[in-house]
Design a protein around this motif. Structure first.
Motif, PDB file in Angstrom:
ATOM      1  N   LEU A   1       0.841  -1.124  -0.068  1.00 29.18           N
ATOM      2  CA  LEU A   1      -0.160   0.162   0.080  1.00 29.18           C
ATOM      3  C   LEU A   1       0.708   1.147  -0.131  1.00 29.18           C
ATOM      4  N   ALA A   2       0.872   1.821  -1.187  1.00 28.29           N
ATOM      5  CA  ALA A   2       1.973   2.950  -1.185  1.00 28.29           C
ATOM      6  C   ALA A   2       1.411   3.946  -2.384  1.00 28.29           C
TER       7      ALA A   2
ATOM      8  N   GLY B   1       8.620   5.831  -4.544  1.00 27.74           N
ATOM      9  CA  GLY B   1       9.589   4.596  -5.122  1.00 27.74           C
ATOM     10  C   GLY B   1       9.102   3.288  -5.276  1.00 27.74           C
ATOM     11  N   LYS B   2       7.894   2.976  -5.555  1.00 27.45           N
ATOM     12  CA  LYS B   2       7.014   1.828  -5.605  1.00 27.45           C
ATOM     13  C   LYS B   2       7.490   1.175  -6.910  1.00 27.45           C
ATOM     14  N   THR B   3       7.789   1.676  -7.933  1.00 25.26           N
ATOM     15  CA  THR B   3       8.196   1.442  -9.398  1.00 25.26           C
ATOM     16  C   THR B   3       9.533   0.381  -9.132  1.00 25.26           C
ATOM     17  N   ALA B   4      10.472   1.119  -8.408  1.00 25.54           N
ATOM     18  CA  ALA B   4      11.636   0.363  -7.970  1.00 25.54           C
ATOM     19  C   ALA B   4      11.425  -0.690  -7.106  1.00 25.54           C
ATOM     20  N   ALA B   5      10.578  -0.594  -6.242  1.00 26.04           N
ATOM     21  CA  ALA B   5      10.220  -1.722  -5.228  1.00 26.04           C
ATOM     22  C   ALA B   5       9.942  -2.989  -5.996  1.00 26.04           C
ATOM     23  N   PHE B   6       9.005  -2.714  -7.076  1.00 22.70           N
ATOM     24  CA  PHE B   6       8.791  -3.916  -7.742  1.00 22.70           C
ATOM     25  C   PHE B   6       9.679  -4.225  -9.045  1.00 22.70           C
ATOM     26  N   GLY B   7      10.155  -3.069  -9.410  1.00 24.90           N
ATOM     27  CA  GLY B   7      10.894  -3.318 -10.921  1.00 24.90           C
ATOM     28  C   GLY B   7      12.310  -3.810 -10.665  1.00 24.90           C
ATOM     29  N   LEU B   8      12.891  -3.596  -9.452  1.00 29.26           N
ATOM     30  CA  LEU B   8      14.335  -3.970  -9.386  1.00 29.26           C
ATOM     31  C   LEU B   8      14.166  -5.616  -9.095  1.00 29.26           C
ATOM     32  N   PRO B   9      13.249  -6.040  -8.198  1.00 23.95           N
ATOM     33  CA  PRO B   9      13.060  -7.711  -7.970  1.00 23.95           C
ATOM     34  C   PRO B   9      13.104  -8.318  -9.097  1.00 23.95           C
TER      35      PRO B   9
ATOM     36  N   ASP C   1       0.114  -2.786 -10.929  1.00 22.61           N
ATOM     37  CA  ASP C   1       0.285  -1.492 -10.131  1.00 22.61           C
ATOM     38  C   ASP C   1      -0.987  -0.775 -10.229  1.00 22.61           C
ATOM     39  N   GLU C   2      -1.200   0.090  -9.167  1.00 26.39           N
ATOM     40  CA  GLU C   2      -2.291   1.168  -8.987  1.00 26.39           C
ATOM     41  C   GLU C   2      -3.601   0.448  -9.159  1.00 26.39           C
ATOM     42  N   ALA C   3      -3.684  -0.874  -8.513  1.00 29.12           N
ATOM     43  CA  ALA C   3      -4.606  -1.594  -8.656  1.00 29.12           C
ATOM     44  C   ALA C   3      -6.082  -0.913  -8.260  1.00 29.12           C
ATOM     45  N   ASP C   4      -5.985  -0.006  -7.375  1.00 25.52           N
ATOM     46  CA  ASP C   4      -7.432   0.619  -7.132  1.00 25.52           C
ATOM     47  C   ASP C   4      -7.772   1.708  -8.314  1.00 25.52           C
ATOM     48  N   GLU C   5      -6.835   2.186  -8.826  1.00 26.42           N
ATOM     49  CA  GLU C   5      -7.071   2.872 -10.081  1.00 26.42           C
ATOM     50  C   GLU C   5      -7.935   2.036 -11.394  1.00 26.42           C
TER      51      GLU C   5
ATOM     52  N   TRP D   1       1.057 -21.276 -10.677  1.00 25.56           N
ATOM     53  CA  TRP D   1       2.176 -20.991  -9.685  1.00 25.56           C
ATOM     54  C   TRP D   1       2.953 -19.553  -9.773  1.00 25.56           C
ATOM     55  N   LYS D   2       2.349 -18.796 -10.397  1.00 26.33           N
ATOM     56  CA  LYS D   2       2.735 -17.502 -10.560  1.00 26.33           C
ATOM     57  C   LYS D   2       2.771 -16.581  -9.176  1.00 26.33           C
ATOM     58  N   ASN D   3       3.592 -15.766  -9.125  1.00 21.79           N
ATOM     59  CA  ASN D   3       3.579 -14.986  -7.945  1.00 21.79           C
ATOM     60  C   ASN D   3       2.728 -13.435  -8.427  1.00 21.79           C
ATOM     61  N   VAL D   4       1.898 -13.160  -7.278  1.00 22.01           N
ATOM     62  CA  VAL D   4       1.226 -11.681  -7.753  1.00 22.01           C
ATOM     63  C   VAL D   4       1.603 -10.774  -6.896  1.00 22.01           C
ATOM     64  N   TRP D   5       1.999  -9.651  -7.347  1.00 20.89           N
ATOM     65  CA  TRP D   5       2.441  -8.361  -6.674  1.00 20.89           C
ATOM     66  C   TRP D   5       1.790  -7.317  -6.788  1.00 20.89           C
ATOM     67  N   LEU D   6       0.908  -7.054  -5.611  1.00 14.85           N
ATOM     68  CA  LEU D   6       0.038  -6.129  -5.983  1.00 14.85           C
ATOM     69  C   LEU D   6       0.346  -4.502  -5.213  1.00 14.85           C
ATOM     70  N   PHE D   7       0.279  -3.559  -6.052  1.00 19.10           N
ATOM     71  CA  PHE D   7       0.411  -2.137  -5.503  1.00 19.10           C
ATOM     72  C   PHE D   7      -0.665  -1.371  -5.742  1.00 19.10           C
ATOM     73  N   SER D   8      -1.113  -0.685  -4.339  1.00 19.11           N
ATOM     74  CA  SER D   8      -2.341   0.159  -4.539  1.00 19.11           C
ATOM     75  C   SER D   8      -2.032   1.460  -3.497  1.00 19.11           C
ATOM     76  N   ALA D   9      -2.721   2.666  -4.166  1.00 15.82           N
ATOM     77  CA  ALA D   9      -2.517   3.767  -3.146  1.00 15.82           C
ATOM     78  C   ALA D   9      -3.546   3.420  -1.931  1.00 15.82           C
ATOM     79  N   THR D  10      -4.731   3.085  -2.013  1.00 13.25           N
ATOM     80  CA  THR D  10      -5.762   2.604  -1.429  1.00 13.25           C
ATOM     81  C   THR D  10      -6.154   1.367  -1.273  1.00 13.25           C
ATOM     82  N   MET D  11      -7.181   0.808  -0.080  1.00 14.36           N
ATOM     83  CA  MET D  11      -7.291  -0.525  -0.168  1.00 14.36           C
ATOM     84  C   MET D  11      -8.769  -0.469  -0.112  1.00 14.36           C
TER      85      MET D  11
END
Ligand code: AMP
Length: 606
Positions: free
Chosen positions: A45-46, A51-59, A151-155, A175-185
């Motif tokens: 939730l960010a 810096g959330k793009t790098a938070a998922f982008g770097l890994p 990314d920006e799941a709420d949007e 078996w995929k992994n899901v990484w969800l980023f959202s400003a609100t929940m």
């Protein structure tokens, strides 16, 4: 903590050095070690700017295998602008890796994107509608995708992409992994997390639904008819502003930008009625800072990702409270400070309380600066500009003797006073005649009762509009007939996709949708009618040609009379097109341009 300690690949660390990233931001510190691990489902939730793009982008770029052509990573985001930004960021993190990042988004040639994907894509960055289209055309194979970032799941859910997201996730392996980023929940986002993730790590930067703490939220109460004059004061009081002014409608956006432009401000509009090329050009000039102020609708400003925005000004508050978070989140990025300023009239105090309740932040009541304060701010800007000016002695030497001679007999103080007066007299004249714009409670009601003047001020969304009657909205909407229905496989998401992909409009431009057996209806603002008719007609939906017409009146339950073919709807409301100015925005270097450009006789006294 350092980036080295987080466990990223050495090639990625090298890129980070080149980018000048020194230390991870809080979301990166928490997300990166987890995302680099085995079972890495994740909910972050960010806000944008953390810096959330790098938070998922770097890994992500660290984890995908090199030299493999089938997509292993998939990033889904709501808008074309964001899609391009993420792609650029991922490319910058992976300059020393042999991976290929391809972006696919609506409103542009699909064939070229198919070729790009075919050449081999390690990571695909996509908007939902176009991705579904490409998957349906078998141009993208999602069977090997190991990591899906939402990314920006709420949007995306706000924009009606739920069905598309479901369709996409269902095409990816279990078996995929899901990484969800959202400003609100909101609960819809929580539902996605529950449905597609196993025991995700949940990280929240700030409270859920809370806005960035580096933003100061300040509201100003003015009479409705002073809204525009108050906007100018806020801009004049902040001479170094690099800001976004948000309006509620395209017409209001165009009108405000036009007025500011004519009065010498470096301001340009950004709204859905501009072509993609025009929008790209405005954005490029804004990024380059040759435009100081961007006047935008919520829809057009989605995904705007520009650093160092000093102020977000809410000329009018949005209807949806969530949009306030998105608006204000455009400032105070990457740990910097920013201000979100709100202009309200004397009847709109409840809107501030609603936002405070929802995003758990406190607004401070501000005072529209007094003329004297504004003049001081402008003068100081001029003085600091003069002091910082580089003097090229050799170039000006030959011109100096006659200039010095002309000033002979004047003291230093007199010379300075004269220069300042030459630059500022009109500005000072304007503000000398200007009064206090801060309104007392009930002032608008008094204006309604007693004041028969000032009709023209209503063009700034006047007092009548504030009552928010449903009838007013209805009159602003056009209802469209669509030649396809359920039998053709059309559903609301599909209809949205066709309309948005063909026009570049965002899905919240589309109102009520009725899908009937063999045809359908939808609503949109009157001013979009021409664009929709022109750009949606002839589009394709799953092999069917789409025909759209304007209906003559609202049906009372699904049906609707069609206008004769060829009649262009929308009340011929293209007059606003005149707001598209050609040529660059007027420059405003001197700082005092507003009054300078605006002849005193035309000006309404404040
Ligand atoms: P984002 O929240 O992803 O939109 O990032 C906001 C801005 O911060 C972007 O300009 C990034 O390039 C920048 N940024 C992200 N992480 C860092 C970092 N660790 N150090 C410096 N800048 C960063």
């Amino acid at each position: 903590m350092t980036f080295e300690e987080l466990g990223l690949k050495s090639e990625v660390l090298k890129s980070l050095k080149e980018l000048g990233f020194e230390a991870p931001t809080p979301i990166q510190e928490k997300a990166i070690p987890h995302l680099l691990g085995e079972n890495s489902d994740f909910v972050g939730l960010a806000q944008t700017g953390t810096g959330k793009t790098a938070a998922f982008g770097l890994p992500l770029v660290s984890k995908v295998k090199e030299n493999v052509k089938i997509p292993q990573g998939l990033v889904i985001c709501p808008t074309r602008e964001l899609c391009l930004q993420i792609t650029k960021d991922l490319q910058s993190y992976s300059t020393h890796l042999k991976i290929n990042i391809v972006s696919v988004y609506g409103g542009t040639d699909i064939k070229r994107q198919m070729t790009d994907v075919k050449r081999g894509a390690t990571i695909i960055v996509a908007t939902p509608g176009r991705l579904v289209d490409l998957v349906n055309r078998k141009a993208i194979n999602l069977q090997e995708v190991e990591y899906v970032v939402l990314d920006e799941a709420d949007e995306m859910l706000n924009m009606g992409f739920k069905e598309d997201i479901d369709a996409i996730l269902n095409q990816t392996p279990d078996w995929k992994n899901v990484w969800l980023f959202s400003a609100t929940m909101p609960k819809e986002v929580a539902f996605i997390a529950k449905k597609y993730m196993e025991d995700p790590l949940e990280v929240s930067i700030g409270h859920k639904n809370q806005s960035n703490e580096n933003i100061d939220h300040i509201y100003f109460v003015v009479k409705e008819r002073d809204r525009y004059a108050a906007l100018k004061r806020l801009i004049d009081f902040n001479p170094n502003i690099y800001g976004l002014v948000f309006c509620r409608t395209r017409i209001e956006t165009a009108a405000v930008a036009d007025k500011l432009g004519k009065e010498g401000y470096s301001a340009e509009p950004l709204h859905g009625d501009l072509s993609q090329a025009q929008r790209d050009s405005v954005m490029r000039r804004f990024r380059e800072r040759s435009i100081q102020i961007l006047v935008a609708t919520d829809v057009a400003a989605r995904g705007i990702d520009v650093d160092d925005i000093t102020h977000v000004i809410n000329y009018n508050l949005p209807d949806e409270i969530e949009n306030y978070t998105h608006r204000s989140g455009r400032t105070a990025r990457a740990g910097k400070k920013g201000e979100s300023l709100v202009l309200i009239n004397t009847r709109e105090g409840y809107k501030i309380r609603q936002i405070e309740g929802k995003i758990r932040t406190t607004f401070v009541k501000g005072e529209i600066p007094e003329p004297k304060e504004i003049c001081e701010a402008q003068l100081l800007k001029l003085v600091s500009k003069v002091i910082a000016t580089e003097v090229k002695e050799e170039d000006i030497a030959e011109f100096l003797p006659p200039v010095m001679q002309a000033f002979d007999g004047l003291t230093k103080e007199e010379v300075i006073t004269k220069f300042i007066s030459a630059e500022f007299n009109r500005f000072i004249d304007y503000y000398n005649r200007a009064g206090d714009l801060n309104a007392k409670a009930g002032a608008d009601r008094e204006d309604d009762r007693g004041n028969r003047r000032g009709r023209s001020d209503r063009s700034d969304r006047g007092d009548r509009g504030d009552r928010g009657s449903g009838r007013r909205d209805d009159a602003n909407k056009t209802r469209f007939f669509v030649s396809l229905g359920q039998r053709d496989g059309l559903n609301p998401g599909g209809l949205l996709r066709v309309v948005c992909d063909s026009t570049g409009l965002k899905s919240d431009s589309v109102g009520k949708i009725d899908i009937l057996a063999s045809y359908s209806f939808f609503e949109a603002d009157n001013e979009l009618a021409d664009k929709i008719i022109k750009e949606v007609n002839g589009a394709e939906y799953e092999g069917h040609k789409v025909n759209v017409e304007v209906t003559t009146k609202k049906p009372s339950g699904g049906g609707g009379a069609r206008r004769p073919s060829g009649h262009r709807g929308g009340g011929g409301d293209r007059s606003g097109g005149g707001n598209r100015r050609s040529g660059g925005a007027p420059r405003r270097d001197g700082g005092a341009s507003s009054p300078r450009r605006d002849g005193g006789s035309k000006r309404r006294r404040n």
